[in-house]
Design a protein around this motif. Sequence first.
Motif, PDB file in Angstrom:
ATOM      1  N   GLN A 159       0.875  -1.197   0.025  1.00 42.43           N
ATOM      2  CA  GLN A 159       0.255   0.038   0.008  1.00 42.43           C
ATOM      3  C   GLN A 159       0.929   1.287  -0.043  1.00 42.43           C
ATOM      4  N   LEU A 160       0.734   2.080  -0.949  1.00 44.16           N
ATOM      5  CA  LEU A 160       1.182   3.576  -0.941  1.00 44.16           C
ATOM      6  C   LEU A 160       0.237   4.601  -0.325  1.00 44.16           C
ATOM      7  N   GLU A 161       0.967   5.371   0.473  1.00 43.80           N
ATOM      8  CA  GLU A 161       0.327   6.518   0.918  1.00 43.80           C
ATOM      9  C   GLU A 161       0.680   7.749   0.914  1.00 43.80           C
ATOM     10  N   THR A 162      -0.096   8.922   0.931  1.00 43.83           N
ATOM     11  CA  THR A 162       0.367  10.293   1.055  1.00 43.83           C
ATOM     12  C   THR A 162      -0.360  11.187   1.353  1.00 43.83           C
ATOM     13  N   GLN A 163       0.110  12.571   1.890  1.00 44.47           N
ATOM     14  CA  GLN A 163      -1.014  13.397   2.241  1.00 44.47           C
ATOM     15  C   GLN A 163      -0.655  14.688   1.368  1.00 44.47           C
ATOM     16  N   VAL A 164      -1.729  15.324   0.906  1.00 42.85           N
ATOM     17  CA  VAL A 164      -1.462  16.576  -0.003  1.00 42.85           C
ATOM     18  C   VAL A 164      -2.349  17.617   0.691  1.00 42.85           C
ATOM     19  N   THR A 165      -1.991  18.801   0.142  1.00 40.14           N
ATOM     20  CA  THR A 165      -2.785  19.877   0.513  1.00 40.14           C
ATOM     21  C   THR A 165      -4.267  20.237  -0.185  1.00 40.14           C
ATOM     22  N   LEU A 166      -4.278  19.172  -1.268  1.00 42.46           N
ATOM     23  CA  LEU A 166      -5.606  19.301  -2.048  1.00 42.46           C
ATOM     24  C   LEU A 166      -6.641  18.924  -1.444  1.00 42.46           C
ATOM     25  N   SER A 167      -7.828  19.598  -1.765  1.00 39.71           N
ATOM     26  CA  SER A 167      -9.310  19.152  -1.234  1.00 39.71           C
ATOM     27  C   SER A 167      -9.498  17.729  -1.730  1.00 39.71           C
ATOM     28  N   PRO A 168     -10.467  16.803  -0.969  1.00 43.85           N
ATOM     29  CA  PRO A 168     -10.672  15.726  -1.511  1.00 43.85           C
ATOM     30  C   PRO A 168     -11.234  15.676  -2.713  1.00 43.85           C
ATOM     31  N   ALA A 169     -12.255  16.710  -3.170  1.00 39.57           N
ATOM     32  CA  ALA A 169     -12.687  16.649  -4.572  1.00 39.57           C
ATOM     33  C   ALA A 169     -11.711  16.777  -5.516  1.00 39.57           C
ATOM     34  N   ARG A 170     -10.841  17.797  -5.506  1.00 37.55           N
ATOM     35  CA  ARG A 170      -9.734  17.940  -6.326  1.00 37.55           C
ATOM     36  C   ARG A 170      -8.854  16.808  -6.492  1.00 37.55           C
ATOM     37  N   THR A 171      -8.465  16.246  -5.320  1.00 34.80           N
ATOM     38  CA  THR A 171      -7.766  14.807  -5.488  1.00 34.80           C
ATOM     39  C   THR A 171      -8.605  13.743  -6.154  1.00 34.80           C
ATOM     40  N   VAL A 172      -9.743  13.643  -6.238  1.00 30.19           N
ATOM     41  CA  VAL A 172     -10.565  12.659  -7.024  1.00 30.19           C
ATOM     42  C   VAL A 172     -10.419  13.018  -8.462  1.00 30.19           C
ATOM     43  N   ASP A 173     -10.661  14.214  -8.867  1.00 27.31           N
ATOM     44  CA  ASP A 173     -10.456  14.939  -9.948  1.00 27.31           C
ATOM     45  C   ASP A 173      -9.090  14.169 -10.749  1.00 27.31           C
ATOM     46  N   ILE A 174      -7.779  14.626 -10.044  1.00 25.60           N
ATOM     47  CA  ILE A 174      -6.597  14.186 -10.429  1.00 25.60           C
ATOM     48  C   ILE A 174      -6.552  12.458 -10.457  1.00 25.60           C
ATOM     49  N   ILE A 175      -6.919  11.906  -9.442  1.00 27.06           N
ATOM     50  CA  ILE A 175      -6.930  10.354  -9.580  1.00 27.06           C
ATOM     51  C   ILE A 175      -7.510   9.898 -11.012  1.00 27.06           C
ATOM     52  N   GLU A 176      -8.752  10.328 -11.221  1.00 28.20           N
ATOM     53  CA  GLU A 176      -9.738   9.934 -12.284  1.00 28.20           C
ATOM     54  C   GLU A 176      -8.927  10.540 -13.660  1.00 28.20           C
ATOM     55  N   GLN A 177      -8.180  11.653 -13.559  1.00 29.34           N
ATOM     56  CA  GLN A 177      -7.319  11.886 -14.740  1.00 29.34           C
ATOM     57  C   GLN A 177      -6.391  10.558 -15.118  1.00 29.34           C
ATOM     58  N   CYS A 178      -5.695  10.209 -13.896  1.00 33.19           N
ATOM     59  CA  CYS A 178      -4.708   9.245 -14.201  1.00 33.19           C
ATOM     60  C   CYS A 178      -5.224   8.001 -14.857  1.00 33.19           C
ATOM     61  N   PHE A 179      -6.597   7.714 -14.868  1.00 35.47           N
ATOM     62  CA  PHE A 179      -7.251   6.567 -15.459  1.00 35.47           C
ATOM     63  C   PHE A 179      -7.884   6.720 -16.443  1.00 35.47           C
ATOM     64  N   SER A 180      -7.912   8.021 -17.167  1.00 41.44           N
ATOM     65  CA  SER A 180      -8.500   8.455 -18.277  1.00 41.44           C
ATOM     66  C   SER A 180      -7.957   7.666 -19.487  1.00 41.44           C
ATOM     67  N   GLY A 181      -8.699   7.510 -20.475  1.00 37.96           N
ATOM     68  CA  GLY A 181      -8.362   6.493 -21.587  1.00 37.96           C
ATOM     69  C   GLY A 181      -9.193   5.304 -21.488  1.00 37.96           C
ATOM     70  N   LEU A 182      -8.847   4.434 -22.288  1.00 32.72           N
ATOM     71  CA  LEU A 182      -9.708   2.985 -22.406  1.00 32.72           C
ATOM     72  C   LEU A 182      -9.190   1.688 -21.553  1.00 32.72           C
ATOM     73  N   LEU A 183      -7.829   1.906 -21.124  1.00 32.38           N
ATOM     74  CA  LEU A 183      -7.357   0.930 -20.450  1.00 32.38           C
ATOM     75  C   LEU A 183      -7.855   0.577 -19.200  1.00 32.38           C
ATOM     76  N   TRP A 184      -8.640   1.336 -18.224  1.00 26.48           N
ATOM     77  CA  TRP A 184      -9.066   1.109 -16.999  1.00 26.48           C
ATOM     78  C   TRP A 184     -10.506   1.306 -16.979  1.00 26.48           C
ATOM     79  N   LYS A 185     -11.245   0.469 -16.277  1.00 24.88           N
ATOM     80  CA  LYS A 185     -12.731   0.785 -15.875  1.00 24.88           C
ATOM     81  C   LYS A 185     -13.237   0.523 -14.619  1.00 24.88           C
ATOM     82  N   ASP A 186     -14.051   1.136 -13.995  1.00 25.22           N
ATOM     83  CA  ASP A 186     -14.486   0.991 -12.802  1.00 25.22           C
ATOM     84  C   ASP A 186     -14.933  -0.428 -12.533  1.00 25.22           C
TER      85      ASP A 186
END
Length: 114
Positions: free
Chosen positions: A19-46
Amino acid sequence: MIIVVWSLGLWLTSVAKTQLETQVTLSPARTVDIIEQCFSGLLWKDAPGPGAINKRRRSLSDKTAVISIEIAPLPNGGSHVAVWMSAWQSKYGIANDSGVIGMKKKIIRRLEAA
């Protein structure tokens, strides 16, 4: 040679399960946005899983590992993020972890750079 390849597979499986962990100064909503951008494209699905965000790499067999991500708000307005491999299939002790190690590191790297 077979023992070397098998040992390497076991080592990569243990890295994928870490497990990897980090603490960031981003709000939870902005954090979700960045994470979802990492999964953009066709290779990953919910996928179903224990995290707030759970993704599986697309494949014909649908037996690839699941990456789960939990996001907890911090009192200072930031976010605590945990990323782990929550489900996988294994053969001879080696997990089918296609893309998990790289994606976990990519998520942490992008969050810390934002």
